[in-house]
Design an enzyme around this catalytic site. Structure first.
Site, PDB file in Angstrom:
ATOM      1  N   THR A 261       0.847  -1.189   0.000  1.00  0.00           N
ATOM      2  CA  THR A 261       0.000   0.000   0.000  1.00  0.00           C
ATOM      3  C   THR A 261       0.882   1.239   0.000  1.00  0.00           C
ATOM      4  O   THR A 261       1.886   1.300   0.716  1.00  0.00           O
ATOM      5  CB  THR A 261      -0.942   0.015   1.222  1.00  0.00           C
ATOM      6  OG1 THR A 261      -1.830  -1.104   1.140  1.00  0.00           O
ATOM      7  CG2 THR A 261      -1.769   1.292   1.263  1.00  0.00           C
ATOM      8  N   PHE A 263       1.170   5.186   0.780  1.00  0.00           N
ATOM      9  CA  PHE A 263       0.604   6.216   1.641  1.00  0.00           C
ATOM     10  C   PHE A 263       1.201   7.569   1.257  1.00  0.00           C
ATOM     11  O   PHE A 263       2.340   7.647   0.788  1.00  0.00           O
ATOM     12  CB  PHE A 263       0.925   5.920   3.117  1.00  0.00           C
ATOM     13  CG  PHE A 263       0.326   4.641   3.618  1.00  0.00           C
ATOM     14  CD1 PHE A 263      -0.896   4.639   4.264  1.00  0.00           C
ATOM     15  CD2 PHE A 263       0.979   3.428   3.430  1.00  0.00           C
ATOM     16  CE1 PHE A 263      -1.460   3.457   4.719  1.00  0.00           C
ATOM     17  CE2 PHE A 263       0.425   2.242   3.881  1.00  0.00           C
ATOM     18  CZ  PHE A 263      -0.800   2.253   4.524  1.00  0.00           C
TER      19      PHE A 263
END
Length: 365
Positions: A261, A263
């Site tokens: 992921t 960010f």
């Protein structure tokens, strides 16, 4: 045998002496940081400059002769810098909470353990905390390698004036968390964030086909829900298991093993980092309602050889069927060549905004 014991004792004494030298050096560094803090207060200079930390890490990584592992220099130096920075002014970082989320991990990874990490209930609340000055920076998820974009994060940029100042990549490993006395066959409900449930849908279909899937606002909230549900389980991190006193029943639930992921770290415009030579720029645009407008808007990027690495669209929420396009590209908006290209793109847009230029991170870690 006695000779071996004597040699071990001597080596341990050498290690103790080195540890004493390290402690003395850390305190010398802290004393200098306190003088730096006094200078910044007198001159109004910013307390946190991300590029300075990057320069320190890169310099020491390049200078390392070994045998200390080069890969270990970054986390060690980052924690030293984070602890020393707390002597200047504790950096307050809002993140999508509660404690134990992957966003919390990203905040600690980027700012170090000594930052003041403050959980917020929603992505909008993270942006609001930074906008109001209640937090110096915010950390929010923006995309996952297997499930794609986090739309709420992109939507916040439309009406906010915050800048992207950094990106952080986290390897996401999902675990099945349960009470200490429950087995897999007794699970009736599985709690997690919609993204986590989607990333594990294949495993859930194969292993818990009868369990009800219950969406929560975060993976840490899922752990809290499972904590009070005798027939419940959560898909969350191993850290969440420790925080909420749950047992890790299964690991690596995600359908795609290499699951990451991305960010974003957002801050005020005054926190925008300078060019490093290895940068990424993010921008949003709303096109004029003309035939070929998207083609014409993107053509200057192609003609200038600018590498467009990402394009996404979202409804503008202002008029039906109007869309906002989000772009990522290589380069820094302060570079004259890219600045000219962006001006040419903006000429075809009803709205155009640079969301930030920041150091490009290798997503492999």
């Amino acid at each position: 045998m006695a000779g071996d014991d004597d040699e071990l004792a001597r080596l341990r004494a050498e290690l103790d002496a080195v540890d004493d030298e390290i402690l003395a050096a850390l305190n010398r560094r802290a004393a200098i940081v306190e003088r730096v803090a006094a200078h910044k207060r007198a001159t109004g200079a910013p307390y946190y400059v991300a590029d300075r930390e990057r320069q320190i890490i890169e310099r020491l990584t390049a200078a390392n002769p070994g045998p200390f592992p080069t890969a270990a220099i970054r986390p060690v130096v980052q924690e030293i810098v984070s602890a020393c920075r707390s002597l200047e002014k504790g950096v307050r970082v809002a993140y999508l909470g509660p404690e134990g989320t992957f966003t919390h991990q990203a905040a600690k990874l980027h700012f170090g353990a000594s930052c003041r990490a403050v959980p917020a209930g929603t992505i909008a609340a993270v942006f609001a905390e930074v906008t109001r000055g209640q937090a110096d920076f915010g950390v929010v998820p923006v995309e996952n390698s297997s499930e794609g974009i986090v739309s709420h994060t992109l939507d916040e940029f439309v009406d906010r004036d915050l800048q992207i100042v950094a990106e952080v990549f986290v390897q996401v490993s999902h675990c099945l968390l349960v009470h200490h006395d429950i087995d897999e066959g007794a699970i009736a409900r599985v709690y997690s964030h919609p993204q986590a449930l989607a990333q594990c849908r294949g495993w859930l279909r194969a292993n818990l086909p009868r369990a009800a899937l219950v969406e929560t606002t975060s993976t840490a909230d899922a752990a809290r829900a499972a904590q009070t549900d005798a027939a419940g389980a959560a898909i969350a991190s191993e850290l969440a298991a420790k925080l909420y006193d749950l047992r890790v029943l299964r690991r690596q639930l995600q359908d795609v093993a290499d699951n990451r992921t991305r960010f974003l770290v957002v801050g005020p415009p005054s926190a925008a980092p300078p060019p490093t030579g290895r940068d990424k720029t993010s921008a949003l645009l709303v096109l004029r309602d003309k035939p070929g407008a998207l083609y014409e808007a993107l053509k200057p990027l192609s003609e200038a050889g600018v590498n467009l690495t990402k394009i996404e669209s979202r409804p503008s929420r202002r008029r039906p069927w109007e869309y906002v396009f989000f772009l990522d590209m290589d380069g820094h908006a302060a570079d004259p060549a890219l600045r000219d290209v962006l001006d040419a793109v903006a000429a075809w847009c009803e709205q155009f905004k640079v969301l930030g230029s920041y150091p490009k991170v290798n997503s492999d870690g």
